[in-house]
Design an enzyme around this catalytic site. Sequence first.
Site, PDB file in Angstrom:
ATOM      1  N   LYS A 181      26.713  -7.811  38.612  1.00  0.00           N
ATOM      2  CA  LYS A 181      26.096  -8.245  37.349  1.00  0.00           C
ATOM      3  C   LYS A 181      26.860  -9.441  36.797  1.00  0.00           C
ATOM      4  CE  LYS A 181      26.587  -7.646  32.975  1.00  0.00           C
ATOM      5  NZ  LYS A 181      26.127  -8.951  32.441  1.00  0.00           N
ATOM      6  N   GLU A 256      40.591  -7.603  35.737  1.00  0.00           N
ATOM      7  CA  GLU A 256      41.272  -8.888  35.571  1.00  0.00           C
ATOM      8  C   GLU A 256      40.904  -9.362  34.173  1.00  0.00           C
ATOM      9  OE1 GLU A 256      42.322 -12.131  35.047  1.00  0.00           O
ATOM     10  OE2 GLU A 256      40.880 -13.013  36.445  1.00  0.00           O
ATOM     11  N   CYS A 290      41.265 -17.466  31.768  1.00  0.00           N
ATOM     12  CA  CYS A 290      42.214 -16.361  31.595  1.00  0.00           C
ATOM     13  C   CYS A 290      43.641 -16.871  31.799  1.00  0.00           C
ATOM     14  CB  CYS A 290      41.904 -15.222  32.553  1.00  0.00           C
ATOM     15  SG  CYS A 290      41.859 -15.717  34.268  1.00  0.00           S
ATOM     16  N   GLU A 390      44.479 -13.996  22.315  1.00  0.00           N
ATOM     17  CA  GLU A 390      43.879 -14.918  23.294  1.00  0.00           C
ATOM     18  C   GLU A 390      42.747 -15.667  22.582  1.00  0.00           C
ATOM     19  OE1 GLU A 390      41.255 -13.393  26.412  1.00  0.00           O
ATOM     20  OE2 GLU A 390      42.337 -14.634  27.838  1.00  0.00           O
TER      21      GLU A 390
HETATM   22  P1  NDP Z   1      33.127  -9.760  28.036  1.00  0.00           P
HETATM   23  O1  NDP Z   1      34.320  -9.030  28.479  1.00  0.00           O
HETATM   24  O2  NDP Z   1      32.354  -9.271  26.878  1.00  0.00           O
HETATM   25  O3  NDP Z   1      32.063  -9.887  29.259  1.00  0.00           O
HETATM   26  C1  NDP Z   1      32.385  -9.936  30.623  1.00  0.00           C
HETATM   27  C2  NDP Z   1      31.274  -9.252  31.419  1.00  0.00           C
HETATM   28  O4  NDP Z   1      31.199  -7.864  31.072  1.00  0.00           O
HETATM   29  C3  NDP Z   1      29.882  -9.821  31.141  1.00  0.00           C
HETATM   30  O5  NDP Z   1      29.128  -9.793  32.335  1.00  0.00           O
HETATM   31  C4  NDP Z   1      29.347  -8.852  30.119  1.00  0.00           C
HETATM   32  O6  NDP Z   1      27.944  -8.865  30.038  1.00  0.00           O
HETATM   33  C5  NDP Z   1      29.881  -7.534  30.666  1.00  0.00           C
HETATM   34  N1  NDP Z   1      29.938  -6.449  29.703  1.00  0.00           N
HETATM   35  C6  NDP Z   1      29.972  -6.523  28.343  1.00  0.00           C
HETATM   36  N2  NDP Z   1      30.003  -5.262  27.822  1.00  0.00           N
HETATM   37  C7  NDP Z   1      30.010  -4.393  28.853  1.00  0.00           C
HETATM   38  C8  NDP Z   1      30.058  -2.960  28.959  1.00  0.00           C
HETATM   39  N3  NDP Z   1      30.122  -2.169  27.899  1.00  0.00           N
HETATM   40  N4  NDP Z   1      30.058  -2.408  30.184  1.00  0.00           N
HETATM   41  C9  NDP Z   1      30.021  -3.190  31.293  1.00  0.00           C
HETATM   42  N5  NDP Z   1      29.954  -4.528  31.262  1.00  0.00           N
HETATM   43  C10 NDP Z   1      29.968  -5.139  30.059  1.00  0.00           C
HETATM   44  O7  NDP Z   1      33.533 -11.238  27.820  1.00  0.00           O
HETATM   45  P2  NDP Z   1      32.736 -12.314  26.994  1.00  0.00           P
HETATM   46  O8  NDP Z   1      31.923 -13.037  27.985  1.00  0.00           O
HETATM   47  O9  NDP Z   1      31.997 -11.795  25.822  1.00  0.00           O
HETATM   48  O10 NDP Z   1      33.943 -13.143  26.409  1.00  0.00           O
HETATM   49  C11 NDP Z   1      34.647 -12.652  25.277  1.00  0.00           C
HETATM   50  C12 NDP Z   1      36.113 -12.897  25.397  1.00  0.00           C
HETATM   51  O11 NDP Z   1      36.577 -12.304  26.609  1.00  0.00           O
HETATM   52  C13 NDP Z   1      36.507 -14.327  25.519  1.00  0.00           C
HETATM   53  O12 NDP Z   1      36.570 -14.957  24.284  1.00  0.00           O
HETATM   54  C14 NDP Z   1      37.846 -14.182  26.190  1.00  0.00           C
HETATM   55  O13 NDP Z   1      38.821 -13.868  25.253  1.00  0.00           O
HETATM   56  C15 NDP Z   1      37.652 -13.021  27.117  1.00  0.00           C
HETATM   57  N6  NDP Z   1      37.308 -13.398  28.488  1.00  0.00           N
HETATM   58  C16 NDP Z   1      38.261 -13.336  29.425  1.00  0.00           C
HETATM   59  C17 NDP Z   1      37.975 -13.734  30.712  1.00  0.00           C
HETATM   60  C18 NDP Z   1      38.970 -13.712  31.785  1.00  0.00           C
HETATM   61  O14 NDP Z   1      38.845 -14.480  32.737  1.00  0.00           O
HETATM   62  N7  NDP Z   1      39.964 -12.858  31.744  1.00  0.00           N
HETATM   63  C19 NDP Z   1      36.668 -14.235  31.099  1.00  0.00           C
HETATM   64  C20 NDP Z   1      35.710 -14.244  30.022  1.00  0.00           C
HETATM   65  C21 NDP Z   1      36.047 -13.814  28.780  1.00  0.00           C
HETATM   66  P3  NDP Z   1      27.144  -9.847  29.018  1.00  0.00           P
HETATM   67  O15 NDP Z   1      28.110 -10.801  28.419  1.00  0.00           O
HETATM   68  O16 NDP Z   1      26.143 -10.474  29.883  1.00  0.00           O
HETATM   69  O17 NDP Z   1      26.562  -8.939  27.992  1.00  0.00           O
END
Ligand code: NDP
Length: 497
Positions: A181, A256, A290, A390
């Site tokens: 996903k 991660e 990240c 972050e």
């Molecule tokens: P999220 O952690 O919300 O999303 C990452 C993935 O998880 C997306 O595909 C999202 O789906 C999915 N997801 C969200 N909720 C659930 C759930 N309950 N169960 C399973 N999967 C879920 O990151 P965001 O994209 O909203 O970013 C928010 C913050 O996360 C950023 O500001 C940053 O701080 C951090 N981040 C860190 C990253 C890293 O590389 N470590 C990468 C991206 C974000 P969908 O968004 O499609 O609903």
Amino acid sequence: MTELTLIPGLGTALPAPRRNRHFIDGGLVDSASGEVTDRLSPAHGVLVSHSAAGGAAEAEAAIRAARRAFDDGRWSRLSGKARATVLLKVADLIETLESGKPITQSRGEVAGAADLWRYAAALARTVEGDSHNGLGPEILAVVLKEPIGVVSIITPWNFPFWILSQKLPFALAAGCTCVVKPSEMTPSTTAMLADLLVEAGLPAGVVNIVLGLGQPVGAALTAHDDVDMISFTGSTAVGKLISRSASDTLKKVALELGGKNPQVIFPDADLDSAADAVTFGVHFNVGQCCNSGSRIIVHEDIAEDFVARVVALSRRVVFGDPLDPATQVGAIVTPEHNARIHAHVQAARAAGARVLLGGAVLQIAGLGPQFYQPTVIAGVTPDMAIARAEVFGPVLVVLTFRTLDEAIALTNDSDYGLSAGVWSEDVHTCLTFARAAQAGTVWTNTWMDGFPEVTFGGVKQSGQGREIGRYGLEEFLEVKSLVMRLGRTRAPWVKTP
Ligand code: NDP
């Protein structure tokens, strides 16, 4: 802000919006509900894709397809050589693919991703366990490595194709089947991969892609009985939710997550290189990374001069239209995220920190409003939220130190532990720091250099498990012990007359 280096909108006509559908059991399908989500280009505000928005029905169908494909052995029982052949073909096909985000970095991301598929293909031929030939003449034991089963792969928006390629080819090399996903905001490159997998000859059902939101699709992929493992990249908050959800069925979870990654600069360092790497570390991908080097810890004696260098370099970083090959930094992913970045900076101001550069939303002629100025904040104390959270934007915070011990203590004074860096010409300083830093990766005199061979992951709240490298393959393997007795040499347990 005139002293920044900006490239205005080029006015390039964007291609017609892409139509993305789920890929389940080898076929492209729409959602049963008929629901669709639209995505606008963050830089241009123009519609770039319509994607099927999945629900419970699509998640269920994809998991069932992956389960069947795993259990009947159409992939898991192939030889490593046969699996490698398919993965190499995918790598060839990826090299012909280009995506549409900041153009030079997208090209780099796609080329790097192909290399990850090639490396994973090589590993497919190294699924090896142990043999125990020293247990006495009657016993021979072997430890087998087996694919763990059905893996849910959930990815974020910041490096959609790269992060997918840190997971999927390694899971496939191990013999697993997968349900992927992508982030609902950046599904297109993952959806495009479906065509390449078919062309490369991957059997139907081995990889399934469900588009849609974390709720309901992601949540279903983490709770389902038929899923054996979850591999997730994203926020620490969602990582914790996933870990909780997985605990009901005791699935394996690899996470991660985020970071507040420090670079420590000693006075004897090559300060030109350090200043350049600090500027790159914080502004690369607009800090939406990240591994963003979002904290620097600078020796007091050089702090003022060093920070002035970083400010001067930050002004020269080229922000602007991602379609211009000269652009180094593009747009922020959503208006909501831009507002979150700004709220962090405002809170730092209110707490008494000094904004030396930036600190506001950036308007660029001919483009939408989703940009943020390169920002450098000094006068920060370790207890301030800006030193700990972050931000995921182009925002650098400056802390200072006097001794190596203080630098190590500041480095480790964080909930996170993804990566850390040290700049010094003294090998003793670098190695002492590297051993003491609580981080999954430590860079000395460089930042963010990565290789498919060198494993990656975090400690503390930056995650668990490892990706890429040999450990990236191990993550998707289960261990089984096989103990064999030679001849009828076992003394009976039940005494018979
Ligand atoms: P999220 O952690 O919300 O999303 C990452 C993935 O998880 C997306 O595909 C999202 O789906 C999915 N997801 C969200 N909720 C659930 C759930 N309950 N169960 C399973 N999967 C879920 O990151 P965001 O994209 O909203 O970013 C928010 C913050 O996360 C950023 O500001 C940053 O701080 C951090 N981040 C860190 C990253 C890293 O590389 N470590 C990468 C991206 C974000 P969908 O968004 O499609 O609903």
